[in-house]
Design a protein around this motif. Sequence first.
Motif, short mmCIF file in Angstrom:
data_model
loop_
_atom_site.label_atom_id
_atom_site.label_comp_id
_atom_site.label_asym_id
_atom_site.label_seq_id
_atom_site.Cartn_x
_atom_site.Cartn_y
_atom_site.Cartn_z
N GLY A 82 0.80 -1.21 0.00
CA GLY A 82 0.00 0.00 0.00
C GLY A 82 0.84 1.27 0.00
O GLY A 82 0.31 2.37 -0.19
N SER A 109 2.90 4.28 -3.90
CA SER A 109 1.98 5.33 -4.37
C SER A 109 2.19 5.72 -5.82
O SER A 109 1.36 6.44 -6.39
N SER A 164 -8.36 -3.14 1.01
CA SER A 164 -8.96 -1.84 0.73
C SER A 164 -7.92 -0.80 0.32
O SER A 164 -8.25 0.17 -0.37
N TRP A 165 -6.65 -1.01 0.72
CA TRP A 165 -5.64 0.01 0.38
C TRP A 165 -5.38 0.09 -1.11
O TRP A 165 -4.77 1.05 -1.59
N ARG A 218 -6.40 3.29 -2.47
CA ARG A 218 -5.59 4.49 -2.20
C ARG A 218 -4.49 4.68 -3.24
O ARG A 218 -3.87 5.74 -3.30
N ASP A 246 -3.99 5.72 -6.20
CA ASP A 246 -4.82 6.41 -7.18
C ASP A 246 -4.15 6.63 -8.53
O ASP A 246 -4.75 7.15 -9.45
N SER A 271 -10.90 3.73 -8.53
CA SER A 271 -9.85 4.50 -9.23
C SER A 271 -8.99 3.66 -10.17
O SER A 271 -7.83 3.96 -10.41
#
Length: 229
Positions: free
Chosen positions: A36, A39, A57-58, A61, A63, A82
């Motif tokens: 996670g 990025s 769920s991460w 994030r 994106d 996303s």
Amino acid sequence: MGLIGTIPPQLGNLSFLVSRNLSHNNFQGHFPWELGRLSHLKLIDLSFNFLNGKIPSWFGRLDKVLHLNLRNNNLTGVIPPSIANLDLNFNLIHGNIPHEISKFLNLRILRLAHNQLSGSIPAVIYNISSLLMISVPHNHLSGSVAKDIGNLTELKKLLLYDNNLEGEIPQDIRNLQKLEIFDVSMNNSSGALEFNMLGSLADKPTSTSGLVSLTANSFVDSILTTPLL
């Protein structure tokens, strides 16, 4: 590549990693939470492994991710937002297609075939105007195709076969002028389906390999061709 074991959590330390392809290996177990941290990731391909457990769920994030390929694993749970190209074919995803899919504003490819999805196709999916392909065959989806399908004017492939869909195909499907493949075979759809309702497909010969497949339904005056493979 023949790698075995679990996904090493140390991958999460590669903070500038943009693309990671670990497909066609023998990885098993869960996703380490350390991933996670990646990025900058734009592509994740972990298809054809033995991963299990819930999709973390991460993922939602990350994106910058445009392509997420997790097909042919044993994953469960819900789908992160996303993502532009989402491939979860051949897993154990169950329940409904989440309404949160409306957050996938850049979604172009949606592949959810060969899972255990049920319920209706959420109406919000017809608001994702970027969609080029919807592929949800071999599930337990019910309900009918909404008239809002006509909003997806960029759609090229619509694969709905082998579900429990019912009702009539809306006339608004004629708005899909870029549609190349339409397969709603092996459902419980009914009513009249006029040839000119199929938009651009009506101008193409039905002998072309599997362009239209409506078999194993209850249509009146419909075109019948061999189901797509």
